[in-house]
Structure formats: C-alpha cells, structure tokens
Enzyme design. Structure first.
Site, PDB file in Angstrom:
ATOM      1  N   HIS A  73       0.862  -1.192   0.000  1.00  0.00           N
ATOM      2  CA  HIS A  73       0.000   0.000   0.000  1.00  0.00           C
ATOM      3  C   HIS A  73       0.891   1.233   0.000  1.00  0.00           C
ATOM      4  O   HIS A  73       1.956   1.239   0.639  1.00  0.00           O
ATOM      5  CB  HIS A  73      -0.918  -0.003   1.225  1.00  0.00           C
ATOM      6  CG  HIS A  73      -1.952   1.081   1.167  1.00  0.00           C
ATOM      7  ND1 HIS A  73      -1.652   2.378   1.495  1.00  0.00           N
ATOM      8  CD2 HIS A  73      -3.248   1.068   0.779  1.00  0.00           C
ATOM      9  CE1 HIS A  73      -2.743   3.123   1.315  1.00  0.00           C
ATOM     10  NE2 HIS A  73      -3.717   2.344   0.883  1.00  0.00           N
ATOM     11  N   GLU A 123      -4.019   0.922  -7.802  1.00  0.00           N
ATOM     12  CA  GLU A 123      -4.399   2.034  -6.928  1.00  0.00           C
ATOM     13  C   GLU A 123      -3.465   3.210  -7.189  1.00  0.00           C
ATOM     14  O   GLU A 123      -2.362   3.283  -6.613  1.00  0.00           O
ATOM     15  CB  GLU A 123      -4.351   1.621  -5.458  1.00  0.00           C
ATOM     16  CG  GLU A 123      -4.810   2.753  -4.550  1.00  0.00           C
ATOM     17  CD  GLU A 123      -5.095   2.301  -3.118  1.00  0.00           C
ATOM     18  OE1 GLU A 123      -6.241   1.930  -2.847  1.00  0.00           O
ATOM     19  OE2 GLU A 123      -4.174   2.330  -2.302  1.00  0.00           O
ATOM     20  N   GLY A 177      -7.494   9.040  -0.954  1.00  0.00           N
ATOM     21  CA  GLY A 177      -7.909  10.183  -0.142  1.00  0.00           C
ATOM     22  C   GLY A 177      -8.343  11.368  -0.985  1.00  0.00           C
ATOM     23  O   GLY A 177      -8.468  12.481  -0.495  1.00  0.00           O
ATOM     24  N   SER A 204     -10.527   6.432  -3.710  1.00  0.00           N
ATOM     25  CA  SER A 204     -11.710   7.305  -3.892  1.00  0.00           C
ATOM     26  C   SER A 204     -12.976   6.565  -4.318  1.00  0.00           C
ATOM     27  O   SER A 204     -13.817   7.146  -5.002  1.00  0.00           O
ATOM     28  CB  SER A 204     -11.426   8.421  -4.902  1.00  0.00           C
ATOM     29  OG  SER A 204     -10.481   9.321  -4.378  1.00  0.00           O
ATOM     30  N   GLY A 212     -10.775   2.837   1.462  1.00  0.00           N
ATOM     31  CA  GLY A 212     -10.196   3.454   2.642  1.00  0.00           C
ATOM     32  C   GLY A 212     -11.332   4.084   3.423  1.00  0.00           C
ATOM     33  O   GLY A 212     -12.013   3.416   4.206  1.00  0.00           O
TER      34      GLY A 212
HETATM   35  P1  PGA Z   1      -9.634   6.044  -0.043  1.00  0.00           P
HETATM   36  O1  PGA Z   1      -8.311   5.192   0.291  1.00  0.00           O
HETATM   37  O2  PGA Z   1     -10.709   5.025  -0.381  1.00  0.00           O
HETATM   38  O3  PGA Z   1      -9.910   6.781   1.221  1.00  0.00           O
HETATM   39  O4  PGA Z   1      -9.311   6.920  -1.204  1.00  0.00           O
HETATM   40  C1  PGA Z   1      -8.000   4.074  -0.490  1.00  0.00           C
HETATM   41  C2  PGA Z   1      -6.800   3.362   0.065  1.00  0.00           C
HETATM   42  O5  PGA Z   1      -5.997   3.953   0.787  1.00  0.00           O
HETATM   43  O6  PGA Z   1      -6.623   2.152  -0.251  1.00  0.00           O
END
Ligand code: PGA
Length: 262
Positions: free
Chosen positions: A101, A173, A179, A219, A240
């Site tokens: 990650h 990702e 975020g 997201s 997330g």
């Molecule tokens: P998010 O994070 O869904 O808040 O964008 C995704 C992640 O960190 O895997």
C-alpha cells in the site's frame, strides 16, 4: 465465477476495540438487509492486528466476511522486533494480507523487492497476497504511467514463482486517487488493468495472466461504485474512507455485486 472482493482497509482509524466491535455489529446488520450479498461476493475487513479476533468472530458467523491484515513481514520467525510473521497471521485466521500500500511505501519505506518477498512469504503461509501498484501524480503528469507500473511489477514478480502468480490479487491504486475525490475514468482503469495483465503475461504467459484477479482502489464511494462494471475486468475494490463506515462499505459491496450479476 470467483467471488468479487470488497476490501475495507481500516488503516489506523479505529484505535479502540469498542469501535471495531460496533463497526462489525453494524456491518452484520447492514448485510442482513442487502439481498445482493447472498453470493458471488466476499467482504474483507483489515483491522489493526490487536483487533483481529473481533473481525474473526464476525467471520465465524457470517461466511461472506473474511479477515485481512494490513501488512506482513517476509520472514517466518526470528529476531525482527515489531514485525508480524505470516505464520502468526495464518494462525489468527487471516485469509488476505495487503502488501505495498502506498502508505506502507511512504511510512514503512518498503521497496518493491521487499513487497515481492512478502508475497512469497504469504503464499507459503496460504494467505492471499493483495498487492498494490499505482503511479504517483507526478508520474501521471509526465505521461509515465506505463513505466511506473512496469517497474513496480517487474521488481515484485522476481520473487513470485510461475505456479503462484494466479494466487495473487493485484490492486491498481493510483497514489493520486487515495484520499482524493474522484477515481480515474473507466477507460483509464481498463487500460491500467490491461497493462498489468500484459506485464504478467510477458513473464508468465497469457493463460496464467488471465487467471489473476484485479481490483481497483482509491476514492471509491457508494456514489461511484456503479462504474465498476464487469467489462472493465476489475473484480472488486479496496476502500479506505468508505470502508470505515459500515453502511457505505456494505452499499459499495451490494452495488458492485449487483453489477456483476446482471
Ligand atoms: P480512499 O483510500 O478510499 O480513502 O481513497 C483508499 C486506500 O488507501 O486504499
């Protein structure tokens, strides 16, 4: 058809046991009223390691739930202060483990080579590795998505044997989407998935590359979950923020499961 995977990475957000307990209660309640979750989908919850048992209790009574870990170390035992052995994970009921990650790459300074070693250790422990790759904002702006993904994948794959690659799950990702507010377009997603599959095919052959499961992360919300249609070749997502809210976690799972059933 295999299960699509909807993974809630709780990160370091639920710091009290009582929060994880109440989250699991709410996930269970939300699942009870979601008809699209009866089959074809698995919800993976990745809490902090000291709270594994809370999620494991839910997994015992709810077969569509599985326990995931947020990281692992590549050695099985020894003098490695603070690290988590894959053997300990397996022993605690962990079925999936996240590796690579972007927050691990940033704060844990983990390299692609180390990610590859973690993948090999997880396979030995019979835990499914969930491997993250994605370009940064800078790489994207410079038109270097292909280079970035290729170099991550090649370094990781050096540690993965041909007979094991189909047991891995890869998550596209993009770092810029974590975020943030919007995921890439369906076209961008599809082309990243095709690229990852081609990189795998170049090393291990097309047959095995078509057996690998690809997810998307960054997201994802209940509002945009309907974009993950089966034609993209993306069989699930990593959440997330949306994963930390039980209703939105279950809603995303139900929406994507529905897309894959119709
Ligand atoms: P998010 O994070 O869904 O808040 O964008 C995704 C992640 O960190 O895997």
């Amino acid at each position: 058809m295999r299960d699509i995977l909807i993974i809630a990475n709780l990160k370091m957000n639920m710091v009290h046991r009582r929060d994880v307990v109440s989250y699991c209660d709410r996930v269970r309640a939300a699942m009870a009223t979601a008809p699209d979750l009866k089959k074809g989908v698995r919800l993976v919850i990745c809490p902090s390691a000291p709270h594994f048992d809370v999620v494991q209790r839910l997994a015992h009574v709810e077969p569509r739930i599985a326990l995931g870990a947020q990281d692992v170390f590549w050695e099985r035992r020894g003098s490695y202060t603070g690290q988590l052995s894959p053997v300990t994970l397996a022993d605690s009921g962990v079925r999936y483990a996240l590796v690579g990650h972007s927050e691990q790459r940033t704060y844990g300074h983990v390299s692609d080579e180390e990610i590859g070693k973690k993948v090999a250790a997880l396979i030995l422990a019979e835990i499914t590795p969930v491997i993250f790759v994605g370009e940064t904002e800078h790489e994207r702006a410079a038109g270097r998505i292909k280079d970035a993904l290729t170099s991550h994948m090649r370094a990781i794959m050096q540690h993965v044997r041909a007979e094991d690659i189909a047991r891995c799950v890869f998550v596209y990702e993009p770092v810029w989407a974590i975020g943030a507010t919007t995921p890439p377009t369906p076209e961008e997603l599809m082309s990243a998935r095709i690229l990852l599959q081609k990189i795998i095919a170049d090393t291990y052959g097309a047959t095995v590359a078509h057996m690998v499961q690809f997810l998307y992360g960054g997201s994802v919300t209940p509002q945009n979950a309907a974009m993950f249609t089966p034609d993209l070749g993306i069989e699930g997502v990593v959440l997330g923020r949306a994963g930390t809210q039980a209703p939105s976690f279950v809603q995303v799972a139900a929406t994507i499961a529905h897309q894959h059933r119709t």
